[in-house]
Design a protein around this motif. Structure first.
Motif, short mmCIF file in Angstrom:
data_model
loop_
_atom_site.label_atom_id
_atom_site.label_comp_id
_atom_site.label_asym_id
_atom_site.label_seq_id
_atom_site.Cartn_x
_atom_site.Cartn_y
_atom_site.Cartn_z
N GLN A 61 0.83 -1.20 0.00
CA GLN A 61 0.00 0.00 0.00
C GLN A 61 0.87 1.26 0.00
O GLN A 61 2.09 1.18 0.18
CB GLN A 61 -0.94 0.00 1.23
CG GLN A 61 -1.91 -1.16 1.22
CD GLN A 61 -2.67 -1.30 2.52
OE1 GLN A 61 -2.53 -0.51 3.44
NE2 GLN A 61 -3.47 -2.35 2.62
N MET A 62 0.24 2.41 -0.22
CA MET A 62 0.96 3.68 -0.14
C MET A 62 0.14 4.65 0.71
O MET A 62 -1.08 4.53 0.82
CB MET A 62 1.20 4.25 -1.54
CG MET A 62 -0.03 4.48 -2.39
SD MET A 62 0.45 5.07 -4.05
CE MET A 62 -1.15 5.14 -4.87
N ALA A 63 0.85 5.61 1.29
CA ALA A 63 0.19 6.57 2.19
C ALA A 63 0.80 7.95 2.01
O ALA A 63 1.94 8.09 1.55
CB ALA A 63 0.31 6.12 3.64
N VAL A 64 0.01 8.97 2.37
CA VAL A 64 0.47 10.35 2.29
C VAL A 64 0.06 11.09 3.55
O VAL A 64 -0.90 10.72 4.23
CB VAL A 64 -0.13 11.08 1.06
CG1 VAL A 64 0.40 10.50 -0.24
CG2 VAL A 64 -1.66 11.05 1.09
N ARG A 65 0.81 12.15 3.86
CA ARG A 65 0.46 13.03 4.98
C ARG A 65 -0.27 14.24 4.41
O ARG A 65 0.26 14.95 3.54
CB ARG A 65 1.73 13.46 5.71
CG ARG A 65 1.46 14.39 6.88
CD ARG A 65 2.76 14.80 7.54
NE ARG A 65 2.53 15.64 8.70
CZ ARG A 65 3.50 16.15 9.44
NH1 ARG A 65 4.76 15.89 9.14
NH2 ARG A 65 3.23 16.90 10.48
N LEU A 66 -1.46 14.50 4.91
CA LEU A 66 -2.27 15.61 4.42
C LEU A 66 -2.06 16.85 5.26
O LEU A 66 -2.05 16.78 6.50
CB LEU A 66 -3.75 15.23 4.44
CG LEU A 66 -4.17 13.99 3.65
CD1 LEU A 66 -5.68 13.81 3.73
CD2 LEU A 66 -3.71 14.07 2.21
N PRO A 67 -1.90 18.00 4.63
CA PRO A 67 -1.82 19.26 5.39
C PRO A 67 -3.17 19.59 6.02
O PRO A 67 -4.23 19.16 5.51
CB PRO A 67 -1.46 20.30 4.32
CG PRO A 67 -1.01 19.53 3.13
CD PRO A 67 -1.71 18.21 3.18
N PRO A 68 -3.20 20.33 7.11
CA PRO A 68 -4.47 20.75 7.71
C PRO A 68 -5.33 21.51 6.70
O PRO A 68 -4.82 22.31 5.91
CB PRO A 68 -4.04 21.66 8.86
CG PRO A 68 -2.67 21.19 9.22
CD PRO A 68 -2.04 20.77 7.91
N GLY A 69 -6.62 21.21 6.71
CA GLY A 69 -7.55 21.89 5.83
C GLY A 69 -7.71 21.28 4.45
O GLY A 69 -8.47 21.79 3.63
N THR A 70 -7.01 20.17 4.16
CA THR A 70 -7.13 19.52 2.86
C THR A 70 -8.57 19.11 2.58
O THR A 70 -9.26 18.57 3.46
CB THR A 70 -6.22 18.28 2.78
OG1 THR A 70 -4.86 18.67 2.96
CG2 THR A 70 -6.37 17.57 1.44
N GLU A 71 -9.02 19.34 1.35
CA GLU A 71 -10.38 18.97 0.95
C GLU A 71 -10.41 17.91 -0.14
O GLU A 71 -11.31 17.08 -0.18
CB GLU A 71 -11.15 20.21 0.49
CG GLU A 71 -11.37 21.25 1.60
CD GLU A 71 -12.15 22.45 1.11
OE1 GLU A 71 -12.37 22.57 -0.11
OE2 GLU A 71 -12.54 23.28 1.96
N GLU A 72 -9.43 17.96 -1.05
CA GLU A 72 -9.43 16.99 -2.15
C GLU A 72 -8.04 16.40 -2.32
O GLU A 72 -7.04 17.11 -2.34
CB GLU A 72 -9.86 17.66 -3.46
CG GLU A 72 -9.92 16.67 -4.63
CD GLU A 72 -10.34 17.33 -5.93
OE1 GLU A 72 -11.56 17.51 -6.13
OE2 GLU A 72 -9.44 17.68 -6.72
N VAL A 73 -7.99 15.07 -2.44
CA VAL A 73 -6.73 14.36 -2.65
C VAL A 73 -6.83 13.58 -3.96
O VAL A 73 -7.85 12.93 -4.23
CB VAL A 73 -6.43 13.38 -1.49
CG1 VAL A 73 -5.07 12.72 -1.69
CG2 VAL A 73 -6.48 14.11 -0.16
#
Length: 246
Positions: free
Chosen positions: A216-228
């Protein structure tokens, strides 16, 4: 392949009476049921790999799986060859033209295609693939959605944020798109192998991708992210030439 051969498969089907085509070990057939499937394969590693169902030609008795549907009549097995060879032969020939109904079981608690991570377990960068898979099997067996990552990738992802939720998810051309609620950021994982040509963005800004759980793969989202957005793009010869020209 290592995840499947060294992780999911706990037992090689090499002993007498085994059928490697169907992964059926007939030594486990007792009293009209296939028993101890969990001793042959890791149901947990199937679960976190987004495998939600088991389709079997014979009935199974095993803790951790649930009946979905089954045929009206029990199957003829190889053991009927001695007592009803004519019926067995007729059944085998009939299956060439009319595939029989199968036994279908569900695996509870399956990790979805895309999910917010509840916990990260970090291991040494030098851990072998096989030992890594063993760690994955142990650490993901409990509640929640857990990822196991080598230390260098765990450092990329940072801390878990329990406030992260996935609002919606869909497949798009060459990838996946998710709408998320991430007031404090968080870690988002995708049940797809982290190959070199995957790219990820959060609201259009690039993200670093970390390999986790071996497959699997993963990412760290910045605060306030709405769309990935995750997209796979392997450069063509034309892409390479244009890059050289520029």
């Amino acid at each position: 392949s290592v995840y499947y051969e060294a992780g999911i498969l706990k037992q090689e089907l090499t002993q007498g009476g085994a059928d490697p085509r169907l992964l059926v070990d007939w030594s486990k057939w007792r009293g009209g049921l296939y028993r101890d499937l969990g001793g042959q394969v890791s149901l947990n590693l199937l679960r976190i790999a987004n495998v939600s169902h088991i389709i079997s030609p014979i009935p199974i008795e095993e803790d951790g799986i649930e009946f979905v549907t089954w045929p009206d009549k029990p199957p003829l097995t190889k053991f009927e060859r001695s007592s009803d060879w004519a019926g067995y032969l007729k059944n085998r020939i009939g299956r060439l033209f009319d595939f029989p109904e199968m036994y279908i079981y569900s695996i509870p608690g399956v990790y979805p295609q895309l999910y917010a991570v509840d916990r990260i377990f970090s291991v040494s960068n030098g851990l072998s693939e096989i030992d890594l898979i063993k760690k994955i099997d142990v650490e993901t067996a409990g509640p929640g959605r857990v990822i196991v990552s080598r230390r260098n990738n765990a450092d990329i992802l940072g801390p878990i944020m329990k406030t992260l939720t996935v609002e919606s998810f869909r497949q798009v051309t060459d990838g996946y798109q998710a709408s998320v609620n991430a007031p404090d950021g968080g870690v988002l994982a995708v049940n797809t192998v982290a190959l070199p040509f995957w790219h990820a963005t959060a609201d259009g800004k690039p993200l670093s991708i970390a390999a986790v759980n071996q497959i699997q793969m993963a990412v760290r989202l910045p605060p306030g992210t709405e769309e990935v957005l995750f997209q796979y793009h392997r450069p063509s010869l034309q892409d390479v030439l244009l890059r050289v020209v520029k």
